[in-house]
Design an enzyme around this catalytic site. Structure first.
Site: not given
Ligand code: TYD
Length: 137
Positions: A51-53, A98
């Protein structure tokens, strides 16, 4: 090539004999110089991670044991990979959101990364990621 299409599965060497199997990763299969290795384990079945890029980071993700889903999103399209083989690595380039989910019990997911840990390289909010991602097209 789109950012999502530059993400890909890389088949790793697998040496098998009657003592078991051995897999290694070395140049030129490594798409970047490795500056950090970490691994995820003891992940409860319904937990979600990621839950981040990342702005610049490149990674190789390997289900050394077990299996998990990795959904990749470049801000335009998405693709889900089920990682379940210790002789396969998923390359994830910069500016990819992702989400990791559906961890099988006992999964160990190893990650090779191109940089040391740096919180300023993260996009923790999806809308921030989307805005930056449009600028990066
Ligand atoms: P995070 O990258 O959000 O993990 P995941 O994507 O698996 O959910 O990191 C979780 C926590 O761990 C966060 O507080 C940052 C810390 N961390 C480090 O200190 N070093 C590292 O190399 C990584 C990957 C995370």
């Amino acid at each position: 090539m789109s950012r999502l299409h530059s993400c890909r599965l890389i088949d790793l060497p697998r040496l098998v004999d009657d003592r078991g199997a051995l897999t290694f990763i070395e140049s030129p299969l490594l798409p970047f110089e490795v500056r950090r290795i970490y691994y995820l384990y003891d992940v409860p079945p319904f937990a979600r991670r990621g839950a981040h890029g990342h702005a610049r980071l490149e990674q190789l993700m390997i289900a050394v044991s077990g299996a998990l889903d990795v959904e990749l999103d470049d801000g335009t399209s998405k693709r889900v990979y089920r990682l379940s083989r210790p002789d396969q690595a998923l390359y994830i380039g910069p500016m990819i959101w992702r989400d990791l989910s559906n961890f099988a019990p006992g999964t160990v997911c190893a990650v090779l990364a191109s940089e040391r840990y740096d919180e300023s390289d993260y996009f923790r909010g999806y809308s921030d990621f989307l805005s930056a991602s449009k600028g990066a097209m």
